[in-house]
Scaffold this active site. Structure first.
Site, short mmCIF file in Angstrom:
data_model
loop_
_atom_site.label_atom_id
_atom_site.label_comp_id
_atom_site.label_asym_id
_atom_site.label_seq_id
_atom_site.Cartn_x
_atom_site.Cartn_y
_atom_site.Cartn_z
CB SER A 1 -1.10 -0.52 1.04
OG SER A 1 -1.37 1.22 1.81
CE1 TYR B 1 -5.41 -1.40 3.57
CE2 TYR B 1 -4.28 0.09 3.86
CZ TYR B 1 -4.55 -0.76 2.97
OH TYR B 1 -4.71 -0.92 1.91
#
Ligand code: ZN
Length: 704
Positions: A579, A592
């Protein structure tokens, strides 16, 4: 064998194909009847024809022969699957003594009535030389059981009666056509011709009668065999072999096919090795045959008819046990494959020398492996090739067990096999465009029920890979599969529901994938979840959940794949969907960002540890990929509403916000991520441990 001809059905074919002559519609009908019986023909085997007097473009009447296209499947054939040829010039060839292959190929080209129709069957001249309107030809198992034995010709006559002529094996094409014509002219009352080691031709001026004769003669052959074999069991077992059967387990078979697939991969060009797909048949009949005392006979005695050799190679490979330790397994399989290759090479050299021909040796690898107690394993360059080889292998085993019980089974000579295997006209059946970039490779994508997984799957399928879609949500997986099946052959797409947070279920998923395709070459850990909360508000259980899926999930699937990569020993690629947050985290997004950073780090460690076995591990760092209307992003379904609220935006406004925050002002799509995965998965550069941002350019997220 049942006669399936039905007058109503035959009429419906005539009305279903109004643009085509009635006789051709009937030809299509009875061809499909033949094709629907696997004891008569399989996958492109057998061929049929019809002769029709019809006007040409000037209105002048002309005799046209329609012959099934080479390699077309009788089961599904339609009028376009038949090639029309000008009959008279083909019939004239009768007076010629010998015809070169190039000239025959040329003749079959220049006399077509439609330039674009498919190559007609290699047996077209046989159909042209015989005068009958309809000709049916199959490689029926029962006929081959009778011919492939000592005194086979006499046995055929005994079984089928005096109205059948038996001719010795002769090369297909022109020599066979001359030989059959000769037999017919000597005895114009014959009802069928049986060619030793090859098959049977029936004919008539009526479609139904020609088909009926085929069914009648094959039924007679079957009855004759059953009478001779009687109650005698076709398989026998020793105690030891039965014990082997009891140990049959999916995990063991998965280890074996991974090792076989690895040992059979070959070449090493830029795009990597040529790999095979696997198709397993472990129904009770195949397990029984593999464990029986007859298994070695089945492997040693080769194909039922030379026509099958391009699909299955002549001989099957026999494996009598599966060593428990991976190292022993590898040595054992490597040795078996090496001796198979050596024997094939010897056959090739001996035959090409004896015939004084120059041919390019084909790959010397087996297509059918019989594994004691486990059944049949077939190999193919494509999944379809593997399925075809398995179907033919299964049918061959069933037939040869009867042939063996009948007694005096006589295998077809290497000389006949070679003629067919290296016959240029036959090889045309296999002619295809260059293999696509990832042909032969198997990819697994986790989190494939969502937008990014879908985009990656689409890209890898387009590049020729077989793709296993994995997710915990079966409903979403099924949806993605059905969308992809509209564009790609569904036998390259599989789904595997499992929970990445559970190591055992990841391990089990890889066993299932091995049983489906043979192993794995590309692993894409992509499953991810998120929650929006500051550390102060973040529920510790929620934090655990995110860590479980994003970090542990990545670790679990990589760990489960390592032994598979080792057994295959053909390298591979792990492409982790990381990410933008790994480099540029966001407040209230701690679970996250931290879990993705952990997954990123474990992937770098994997890159270091797996380089020695040729497995590359790279990371892709996308930002803000929203799905489309067909497949939404599971992540954004979850966090989108929070994000919209905190920024005071609606759904479109949010997409605009993310587009505007990158340098290129681009919306990032799942397809972009798919392209990046393909770049790494196709071994374009010697790169491992790298991060590739797919984010439109975000300065704070530049990898460092
Ligand atoms: Zn044939």
């Amino acid at each position: 064998m049942k006669n399936l001809f039905n007058i109503e059905q035959s009429r419906s074919f005539i009305s279903n194909f109004p643009k085509h002559p009635e006789d051709l519609a009937l030809r299509v009908y009875t061809s499909r009847l033949l094709g629907s019986n696997s004891n008569l023909v399989l996958h492109g085997g057998g061929n049929t024809s019809v002769k029709i007097n019809m006007p040409d473009i000037t209105g002048e009447s002309k005799n046209v022969i329609f012959v099934k296209g080479s390699g077309a499947d009788l089961k599904f054939v339609d009028p376009e699957g038949f090639t029309g040829l000008d009959l008279e010039p083909l019939r004239k060839l009768r007076v010629i003594e010998k015809l070169t292959e190039e000239e025959m190929d040329n003749q079959l080209r220049i006399h077509r009535i439609w330039a674009d129709s498919p190559d007609p069957s290699v047996e077209t001249v046989v159909h042209a030389f015989l005068p009958h309107k309809y000709i049916d030809h199959t490689h029926a198992d029962a006929i081959l059981i009778l011919t492939n034995r000592v005194n086979g010709d006499a046995i055929v006559e005994e079984a089928l009666g005096k109205n059948v002529v038996v001719i010795p094996y002769i090369m297909s094409g022109f020599p066979l056509a001359k030989s059959i014509l000769n037999a017919y002219e000597k005895n114009p009352d014959i009802e069928a011709v049986v060619v030793m080691n090859h098959g049977i031709f029936t004919f008539s001026d009526d479609a139904e009668i020609s088909y009926r004769k085929m069914i009648d003669f094959v039924t007679r052959a079957e009855a004759f065999i059953m009478e001779k074999v009687g109650d005698k069991p076709v398989m026998s077992f020793s105690t030891n072999q039965v014990t082997n059967q009891a140990k049959n387990s999916g995990t063991t078979l998965a280890r074996l096919v991974q090792a076989i697939r690895g040992a059979c991969a070959y070449g090493n060009d830029r795009a990597g090795k040529q790999r095979f797909y696997v198709e397993i048949r472990n129904n009770s009949q195949m397990v029984g045959a593999s464990a029986s005392k007859e298994a070695e006979f089945l492997c040693r005695t080769g194909v039922l008819t030379p026509d099958h050799v391009i699909r299955t190679k002549n001989r099957m490979l026999y494996i009598d046990s599966i060593p428990e330790k991976d190292d022993d397994l590898k040595n054992y399989i490597d040795n078996l494959i090496a001796s198979y290759k050596k024997a094939y090479h010897k056959y090739f050299i001996t035959q090409s020398k004896a015939k004084g021909v120059e041919r390019k040796e084909m790959d010397p690898l087996p297509r059918i492996v019989l594994v004691s107690g486990f059944g049949l394993v077939a190999l193919g360059y494509t999944k379809t090739d593997a399925v075809i080889a398995a179907d033919i292998g299964e049918q061959t085993i069933k037939a040869k067990l009867y042939g063996n019980a009948f007694g005096d089974y006589l295998p077809i000579s290497d000389s006949h096999i070679f003629d067919m295997e290296y016959w240029p006209l036959q090889l045309k059946k296999l002619k295809k465009s260059l293999p696509s970039l990832l042909e032969g490779q198997v990819a697994m994508i986790t989190g494939a029920g969502g937008a990014i997984g879908f985009g990656i799957a689409k890209r890898l399928l387009k590049a020729g890979a077989a793709v296993v879609l994995s997710d915990i949500n079966e409903q979403r997986l099924c949806k993605v599969r059905s969308i992809l099946s509209e564009e790609f052959n569904s036998n390259r797409i599989a789904i595997q529901v499992f929970d990445v947070t559970d190591y055992d279920s990841a391990k089990n998923a890889l066993v299932k994938i091995a049983l489906k395709f043979g192993g794995i070459d590309i692993l894409v850990p992509n499953a991810g979840i998120a929650c929006v909360a500051t550390i102060e508000d973040l529920n510790p259980d929620k934090f655990d959940q995110v860590i479980d899926v994003n970090l542990k999930g990545t670790f679990n699937v990589i760990k489960a794949a390592v032994p598979v990569f080792k057994r295959q020993n053909t390298g591979g690629n792990i492409v982790v969907i990381s990410s933008k947050n790994v480099f540029d985290p966001g407040a209230a997004f701690g679970a996250y960002s931290a879990s993705k950073a952990g997954a990123h780090q474990i992937s770098k460690i994997a890159a270091m540890e797996l380089a020695s076995i040729g497995v590359k591990v790279n990371m892709i760092n996308p930002d803000a990929v929203f799905g489309d209307d067909s497949v939404s992003s599971q992540l954004w379904d979850l966090i989108g509403p929070d994000r919209m609220k905190s920024r005071g935006l609606d759904a479109d406004g949010l997409k605009e916000y993310y587009r505007n925050r990158n340098l290129l002002k681009e919306s990032v799509t799942a397809e972009h991520v798919g392209n990046a995965v393909l770049f790494f998965a196709s071994d374009q550069t010697p790169t491992t441990g790298a991060s590739l941002p797919v984010d439109g350019g975000i300065v704070a997220a530049f990898p460092r």
